[in-house]
Design an enzyme around this catalytic site. Structure first.
Site, PDB file in Angstrom:
ATOM      1  N   ASN A  17       0.789  -1.172   0.092  1.00  0.00           N
ATOM      2  CA  ASN A  17       0.107  -0.097   0.059  1.00  0.00           C
ATOM      3  C   ASN A  17       0.891   1.330  -0.110  1.00  0.00           C
ATOM      4  OD1 ASN A  17       0.523   1.003   2.739  1.00  0.00           O
ATOM      5  ND2 ASN A  17      -0.432  -1.101   3.042  1.00  0.00           N
ATOM      6  N   ASP A  62      -4.455  -6.114   5.149  1.00  0.00           N
ATOM      7  CA  ASP A  62      -5.862  -6.784   5.800  1.00  0.00           C
ATOM      8  C   ASP A  62      -5.510  -8.190   5.359  1.00  0.00           C
ATOM      9  OD1 ASP A  62      -6.721  -4.829   7.272  1.00  0.00           O
ATOM     10  OD2 ASP A  62      -7.738  -3.973   5.803  1.00  0.00           O
ATOM     11  N   LYS A  84       8.240 -17.414 -10.769  1.00  0.00           N
ATOM     12  CA  LYS A  84       7.468 -16.076 -11.113  1.00  0.00           C
ATOM     13  C   LYS A  84       6.378 -16.546 -11.963  1.00  0.00           C
ATOM     14  CE  LYS A  84       8.470 -11.914 -13.814  1.00  0.00           C
ATOM     15  NZ  LYS A  84       9.099 -11.487 -15.085  1.00  0.00           N
ATOM     16  N   PRO A  91      -3.684 -11.628  10.438  1.00  0.00           N
ATOM     17  CA  PRO A  91      -3.790 -11.512  11.669  1.00  0.00           C
ATOM     18  C   PRO A  91      -4.227  -9.947  11.707  1.00  0.00           C
ATOM     19  CG  PRO A  91      -1.637 -12.159  11.412  1.00  0.00           C
ATOM     20  CD  PRO A  91      -2.230 -12.317  10.094  1.00  0.00           C
ATOM     21  N   ASP A  92      -4.757  -9.566  12.700  1.00  0.00           N
ATOM     22  CA  ASP A  92      -5.165  -7.958  13.105  1.00  0.00           C
ATOM     23  C   ASP A  92      -4.014  -7.619  13.961  1.00  0.00           C
ATOM     24  OD1 ASP A  92      -5.937  -5.583  14.055  1.00  0.00           O
ATOM     25  OD2 ASP A  92      -8.089  -5.861  13.791  1.00  0.00           O
ATOM     26  N   PHE A 134      -3.954   3.715  14.555  1.00  0.00           N
ATOM     27  CA  PHE A 134      -4.319   4.855  13.696  1.00  0.00           C
ATOM     28  C   PHE A 134      -5.356   4.241  12.955  1.00  0.00           C
ATOM     29  CE2 PHE A 134      -1.348   8.502  13.133  1.00  0.00           C
ATOM     30  CZ  PHE A 134      -0.820   8.171  14.232  1.00  0.00           C
ATOM     31  N   LYS A 191     -14.263   0.759  15.584  1.00  0.00           N
ATOM     32  CA  LYS A 191     -12.932   0.089  15.424  1.00  0.00           C
ATOM     33  C   LYS A 191     -12.181  -0.046  16.865  1.00  0.00           C
ATOM     34  CE  LYS A 191      -9.050   0.639  12.034  1.00  0.00           C
ATOM     35  NZ  LYS A 191      -8.600   1.312  10.961  1.00  0.00           N
ATOM     36  N   LYS A 246     -11.458  -3.522  18.621  1.00  0.00           N
ATOM     37  CA  LYS A 246     -10.053  -4.034  18.819  1.00  0.00           C
ATOM     38  C   LYS A 246      -9.590  -3.826  20.097  1.00  0.00           C
ATOM     39  CE  LYS A 246      -8.944  -2.778  13.876  1.00  0.00           C
ATOM     40  NZ  LYS A 246      -7.909  -3.274  13.069  1.00  0.00           N
TER      41      LYS A 246
END
Ligand code: FMN
Length: 394
Positions: free
Chosen positions: A206, A275, A285, A301-302, A320, A334, A338
């Site tokens: 990301n 995620d 490849k 896993p979170d 965050f 959230k 969590k």
């Protein structure tokens, strides 16, 4: 007694630096003075040596203790560096890391709190190079003691008069107190993106630059904490004073963070953890074919939720949330799900803040319902604001 390095540069206001040295001593600091060549045209080392009982440095190659590099020793030992008066030239050098005299060399070797009290003619103070230098130093969280407005030495009216000695001494005292806010605390920060391999050459990742994590690390150090950063592959440089554990995937990030969690008092999850990951990375490849191919993703896993669960109250865990909607109900959900102490949310749909930007704006939502806003600031200033908000007694 804590050391303060007082750097004096070549302004006519240099004559007031003696009073400032005295005021800092009255407030309990041991003051070591360094003069630029410009400053020596106005004041002499003998004045400051007499006032402070400490050597006054003027030359980069001077060594009051033989065989010890004074610029490193002074930088390491200082609880604060105050440049007062700061000329336009010295401000520009500080902003750009030019170290061509003893004062700017100490400044480059120094990573603690910096206080700057500019003094100059109003046209110089308003000039583009000086404005740019001020902005750069502010983004690095330098504390500015703004000059007063009025008639300056050359007779011109405007902003540029050296601030009062009391105001500067107060600013030095404030940064020295702030530098101990997290003393004895160990802070764990996760930072950057994760990379989830698809095959030997490709990965899912990301846009996280790691700049916010790096800013948090610098801020926690500035507040006196011991800092460990578990970082995914990000290019933002991390301060050398922190322990850095490099990882690639979300699972590696979780493992390394769990290991560091045991010694931590505060955990801040600034990493943008993927995620999902490809179910299985392909050996070698994947070859191109003219058909669609499927990539099956499975949840990772979170990391932050697992850290909150394992901490079990022994450390405060703060997450965050990069929220494109800015919807605080999403953030609150959230936070509850969590089990976090607080969540710092930023609206990544705003182009002036977020991912690659050097600025951010945080909304800090606490488990007890409080909400605080940082406003738009540099990422380092946001990080300092966040850590200070977290350490305020509830
Ligand atoms: C009488 C006199 C007064 C000066 N006052 C200032 C001043 O208040 N602020 C400033 O930025 N420069 C001032 N200057 C110019 C600086 O001394 C000059 O730019 C010098 O190179 C700064 O070097 P330094 O920052 O290394 O001391 C003054 C120069 C003279 C001759």
């Amino acid at each position: 007694m804590p050391y303060v390095v007082l750097g004096v540069s070549g302004s006519i206001a240099a004559y007031r630096a003696g009073d400032l040295a005295r005021e800092l001593m009255r407030r309990g600091f041991t003051v070591r003075v360094c003069l630029t060549d410009g400053a020596q045209r106005f004041v002499s080392p003998a004045l400051f040596e007499g006032l402070t009982g400490q050597p006054c440095l003027v030359d980069t190659f001077e060594e009051p203790e033989r065989g010890r590099m004074a610029h490193i020793d002074w930088a390491r030992q200082a609880a604060a560096l105050v440049v007062a008066p700061a000329t336009g030239s010295t401000l520009a050098k500080l902003a750009h890391g030019i170290a061509d005299d003893m004062l700017t060399t100490i400044a480059l070797a120094y990573s603690g709190p910096l206080v700057v009290a500019p003094a100059m003619n109003p046209t110089m103070y308003g000039s583009e190079p000086v404005r740019a230098a001020v902005e750069i130093l502010r983004a690095r969280a330098a504390a500015f003691v703004e000059p007063d407005a009025g008639e300056v030495a050359c007779g011109e009216q405007g902003e540029g008069k050296f601030a009062g000695v009391e105001r500067i001494a107060e600013a030095v005292q404030a940064v020295a107190i702030r530098a101990r806010l997290l003393e004895g605390q160990r802070v764990l920060i996760t930072s950057g993106p994760t990379r989830e391999p698809i095959d030997a050459a490709r990965f899912l990742s990301n846009r996280s630059s790691g700049k916010m994590g790096a800013a948090l690390a610098r801020a926690a150090l500035l507040l006196g904490a011991e800092v460990t950063v578990v970082s995914g592959p990000a290019s933002a440089p991390l301060p050398i004073e922190c322990t850095v554990i490099r990882v690639q995937t979300a699972r590696e990030m979780l493992e390394a963070s769990l290991e560091a969690l045991r010694q931590s008092h505060l955990v801040i999850g600034a990493a943008a953890v993927a995620d999902y990951r490809p179910e299985a990375a392909v050996d070698g490849k994947i070859r191109r074919v003219d058909e669609p191919i499927d990539l099956r993703l499975v949840p990772n896993p979170d990391v932050i939720a697992t850290l909150a669960e394992k901490a079990g109250g022994s450390a405060r865990v703060v997450g965050f949330a990069a929220e494109p909607s800015g919807d605080l109900d999403v953030v609150r959900e959230k936070l509850r799900r969590k089990g976090l102490h607080a969540v710092a949310s930023n609206d990544i749909s705003l182009p002036v803040i977020g991912f690659e930007s050097n600025n951010n704006a945080l909304t800090l939502v606490f488990a007890d319902g409080r909400v605080e806003e940082s406003g738009v600031r540099s990422k380092l200033e946001c990080a300092l604001w966040l850590l200070e908000s977290l350490s305020e007694p509830v």
